[in-house]
Scaffold this motif. Structure first.
Motif, PDB file in Angstrom:
ATOM      1  N   MET A  14       0.848  -1.170   0.000  1.00  0.00           N
ATOM      2  CA  MET A  14       0.000   0.000   0.000  1.00  0.00           C
ATOM      3  C   MET A  14       0.897   1.238   0.000  1.00  0.00           C
ATOM      4  SD  MET A  14      -2.913   1.246   2.741  1.00  0.00           S
ATOM      5  CE  MET A  14      -2.923  -0.349   3.420  1.00  0.00           C
ATOM      6  N   GLU A  15       0.604   2.152  -0.884  1.00  0.00           N
ATOM      7  CA  GLU A  15       1.377   3.385  -0.975  1.00  0.00           C
ATOM      8  C   GLU A  15       1.030   4.314   0.169  1.00  0.00           C
ATOM      9  OE1 GLU A  15       1.420   5.739  -4.477  1.00  0.00           O
ATOM     10  OE2 GLU A  15       1.652   3.995  -5.737  1.00  0.00           O
ATOM     11  N   PRO A  16       2.036   4.931   0.773  1.00  0.00           N
ATOM     12  CA  PRO A  16       1.745   5.884   1.854  1.00  0.00           C
ATOM     13  C   PRO A  16       0.980   7.103   1.357  1.00  0.00           C
ATOM     14  CG  PRO A  16       4.089   5.325   1.809  1.00  0.00           C
ATOM     15  CD  PRO A  16       3.457   4.692   0.624  1.00  0.00           C
ATOM     16  N   LYS A  17       1.213   7.490   0.092  1.00  0.00           N
ATOM     17  CA  LYS A  17       0.539   8.674  -0.451  1.00  0.00           C
ATOM     18  C   LYS A  17      -0.966   8.444  -0.572  1.00  0.00           C
ATOM     19  CE  LYS A  17       1.116  12.124  -4.005  1.00  0.00           C
ATOM     20  NZ  LYS A  17       1.845  12.511  -5.194  1.00  0.00           N
ATOM     21  N   SER A  18      -1.371   7.282  -1.070  1.00  0.00           N
ATOM     22  CA  SER A  18      -2.798   7.006  -1.207  1.00  0.00           C
ATOM     23  C   SER A  18      -3.457   6.834   0.161  1.00  0.00           C
ATOM     24  CB  SER A  18      -3.032   5.770  -2.071  1.00  0.00           C
ATOM     25  OG  SER A  18      -2.564   4.621  -1.415  1.00  0.00           O
ATOM     26  N   ARG A  19      -2.694   6.302   1.109  1.00  0.00           N
ATOM     27  CA  ARG A  19      -3.237   6.159   2.466  1.00  0.00           C
ATOM     28  C   ARG A  19      -3.457   7.527   3.096  1.00  0.00           C
ATOM     29  NH1 ARG A  19      -0.848   2.627   7.459  1.00  0.00           N
ATOM     30  NH2 ARG A  19      -2.642   2.975   8.801  1.00  0.00           N
ATOM     31  N   ARG A  20      -2.502   8.432   2.891  1.00  0.00           N
ATOM     32  CA  ARG A  20      -2.658   9.801   3.400  1.00  0.00           C
ATOM     33  C   ARG A  20      -3.855  10.489   2.756  1.00  0.00           C
ATOM     34  NH1 ARG A  20       3.090  11.708   2.299  1.00  0.00           N
ATOM     35  NH2 ARG A  20       4.188  10.064   3.362  1.00  0.00           N
ATOM     36  N   ARG A  21      -4.064  10.212   1.484  1.00  0.00           N
ATOM     37  CA  ARG A  21      -5.197  10.815   0.775  1.00  0.00           C
ATOM     38  C   ARG A  21      -6.518  10.329   1.366  1.00  0.00           C
ATOM     39  NH1 ARG A  21      -5.445   9.853  -5.510  1.00  0.00           N
ATOM     40  NH2 ARG A  21      -3.397   9.235  -4.851  1.00  0.00           N
ATOM     41  N   ARG A  22      -6.609   9.030   1.666  1.00  0.00           N
ATOM     42  CA  ARG A  22      -7.825   8.494   2.270  1.00  0.00           C
ATOM     43  C   ARG A  22      -8.060   9.084   3.655  1.00  0.00           C
ATOM     44  NH1 ARG A  22      -6.054   3.638   0.020  1.00  0.00           N
ATOM     45  NH2 ARG A  22      -5.242   2.949   2.013  1.00  0.00           N
ATOM     46  N   ILE A  23      -7.002   9.216   4.434  1.00  0.00           N
ATOM     47  CA  ILE A  23      -7.145   9.812   5.766  1.00  0.00           C
ATOM     48  C   ILE A  23      -7.562  11.264   5.659  1.00  0.00           C
ATOM     49  CG2 ILE A  23      -5.852  10.493   7.825  1.00  0.00           C
ATOM     50  CD1 ILE A  23      -4.232   7.890   7.461  1.00  0.00           C
TER      51      ILE A  23
ATOM     52  N   GLU B  22     -11.813   5.947  -3.279  1.00  0.00           N
ATOM     53  CA  GLU B  22     -10.471   5.607  -2.805  1.00  0.00           C
ATOM     54  C   GLU B  22     -10.455   4.242  -2.118  1.00  0.00           C
ATOM     55  OE1 GLU B  22      -7.462   7.135  -3.042  1.00  0.00           O
ATOM     56  OE2 GLU B  22      -8.384   8.572  -4.406  1.00  0.00           O
ATOM     57  N   ILE B  23     -11.473   3.962  -1.337  1.00  0.00           N
ATOM     58  CA  ILE B  23     -11.533   2.677  -0.631  1.00  0.00           C
ATOM     59  C   ILE B  23     -11.704   1.533  -1.620  1.00  0.00           C
ATOM     60  CG2 ILE B  23     -12.934   1.301   0.963  1.00  0.00           C
ATOM     61  CD1 ILE B  23     -13.396   3.934   2.537  1.00  0.00           C
ATOM     62  N   VAL B  24     -12.564   1.704  -2.601  1.00  0.00           N
ATOM     63  CA  VAL B  24     -12.774   0.663  -3.618  1.00  0.00           C
ATOM     64  C   VAL B  24     -11.503   0.456  -4.434  1.00  0.00           C
ATOM     65  CG1 VAL B  24     -14.035   0.147  -5.746  1.00  0.00           C
ATOM     66  CG2 VAL B  24     -15.266   0.946  -3.737  1.00  0.00           C
ATOM     67  N   GLU B  25     -10.838   1.541  -4.780  1.00  0.00           N
ATOM     68  CA  GLU B  25      -9.595   1.442  -5.534  1.00  0.00           C
ATOM     69  C   GLU B  25      -8.530   0.686  -4.743  1.00  0.00           C
ATOM     70  OE1 GLU B  25      -6.721   4.881  -6.870  1.00  0.00           O
ATOM     71  OE2 GLU B  25      -8.635   4.988  -7.922  1.00  0.00           O
ATOM     72  N   ALA B  26      -8.430   0.949  -3.446  1.00  0.00           N
ATOM     73  CA  ALA B  26      -7.469   0.236  -2.604  1.00  0.00           C
ATOM     74  C   ALA B  26      -7.839  -1.240  -2.505  1.00  0.00           C
ATOM     75  CB  ALA B  26      -7.422   0.863  -1.220  1.00  0.00           C
ATOM     76  N   TYR B  27      -9.129  -1.537  -2.421  1.00  0.00           N
ATOM     77  CA  TYR B  27      -9.583  -2.927  -2.342  1.00  0.00           C
ATOM     78  C   TYR B  27      -9.251  -3.680  -3.635  1.00  0.00           C
ATOM     79  CZ  TYR B  27     -12.684  -6.924  -1.817  1.00  0.00           C
ATOM     80  OH  TYR B  27     -13.187  -8.192  -1.739  1.00  0.00           O
ATOM     81  N   LYS B  28      -9.475  -3.038  -4.783  1.00  0.00           N
ATOM     82  CA  LYS B  28      -9.175  -3.681  -6.053  1.00  0.00           C
ATOM     83  C   LYS B  28      -7.681  -3.917  -6.213  1.00  0.00           C
ATOM     84  CE  LYS B  28     -13.063  -2.095  -8.841  1.00  0.00           C
ATOM     85  NZ  LYS B  28     -13.459  -1.279 -10.006  1.00  0.00           N
ATOM     86  N   THR B  29      -6.879  -2.953  -5.786  1.00  0.00           N
ATOM     87  CA  THR B  29      -5.431  -3.105  -5.878  1.00  0.00           C
ATOM     88  C   THR B  29      -4.956  -4.237  -4.977  1.00  0.00           C
ATOM     89  OG1 THR B  29      -5.239  -0.732  -6.271  1.00  0.00           O
ATOM     90  CG2 THR B  29      -3.239  -1.882  -5.603  1.00  0.00           C
ATOM     91  N   LYS B  30      -5.542  -4.352  -3.818  1.00  0.00           N
ATOM     92  CA  LYS B  30      -5.157  -5.419  -2.891  1.00  0.00           C
ATOM     93  C   LYS B  30      -5.576  -6.777  -3.444  1.00  0.00           C
ATOM     94  CE  LYS B  30      -4.897  -6.042   2.008  1.00  0.00           C
ATOM     95  NZ  LYS B  30      -5.295  -5.528   3.309  1.00  0.00           N
TER      96      LYS B  30
END
Length: 64
Positions: free
Chosen positions: A1-10, A53-61
Motif C-alpha cells: 500500500m502506498e503511503p501517499k494514497s493512504r494519506r489521501r484516504r485519511i 479511494e476505498i474501492v480502488e485500494a480494495y481492487k489493488t489489494k
C-alpha cells in the motif's frame, strides 16, 4: 500500500468528518437554505471520493 494514497484516504475522511460536524452545528434544518444545500452537496462529494479511494485500494489489494 502506498503511503501517499493512504494519506489521501485519511485526509478525505477527516474532511468528510469536519463537514458532517459543521452541518450538525447549523440551526433550523427543517427548511434547507442555500448554505445548507452547499454543505450537503460538499458532504456528498467528499463521501463519493472517499468511497472511490476505498474501492480502488480494495481492487489493488485483490490484484496482488
Amino acid at each position: 500500500m502506498e503511503p501517499k494514497s493512504r494519506r489521501r484516504r485519511i485526509f478525505l475522511a477527516l474532511l468528510f468528518l469536519f463537514s458532517v460536524l459543521n452541518f450538525n452545528r447549523m440551526d433550523g434544518n427543517e427548511n434547507i437554505r442555500t448554505v445548507q444545500f452547499l454543505s450537503i452537496f460538499a458532504m456528498g462529494i467528499l463521501f463519493g471520493l472517499l468511497i472511490r479511494e476505498i474501492v480502488e485500494a480494495y481492487k489493488t489489494k485483490q490484484q496482488e
